[in-house]
Design a protein around this motif. Structure first.
Motif: not given
Length: 124
Positions: A92-94, A104-109, A115-123
């Motif tokens: 939440e908040g990312c 490519t993609f970047d997951v960030f806060h 801050f280390k963001c946790d995420y899950g990817v599909v596809g």
């Protein structure tokens, strides 16, 4: 207990195990479907048409479109797979930023880059 009764119980257990296995495999179908797809071509088709940008591609060719989907055109079918994936869940908040040039993609806060963001990817 008779031999027939024991055999009947074993057969029921085997059917239950098989059914459980089928249910498990069916649970993975939506995940695999999001990664790849196959379009069947009309008999005698001389090319494939990309479903995203509608570009035509010759038989035997492989390409990557602007949506980061890599496709191969073969006689009778066009097979495509997402090479980037899509973020399905994240802390939440990312936020996520996709780069369709590099796939490519970047997951960030946005407020705290450390801050280390946790995420899950599909596809992918």
């Amino acid at each position: 207990m008779t031999a027939f009764h024991q055999t009947s119980i074993r057969a029921k257990r085997a059917k239950m195990k098989s059914l459980a296995l089928v249910v498990v495999f069916c649970a993975f179908v939506p995940l695999s479907d999001s990664a790849c797809f196959t379009d069947l071509l009309k008999r005698g088709a001389k090319h494939c048409v990309d479903r995203f940008d509608h570009s035509k591609h010759r038989m035997g060719s492989t390409w990557r479109n602007d949506e980061c989907v890599k496709c191969t055109c073969s006689p009778g079918r066009m097979h495509c797979c997402n090479v980037m994936g899509q973020v399905a869940t994240m802390t939440e908040g990312c936020a996520v930023k996709y780069n369709y040039t590099t796939c490519t993609f970047d997951v960030f806060h946005p407020e705290d880059p450390s801050f280390k963001c946790d995420y899950g990817v599909v596809g992918k």
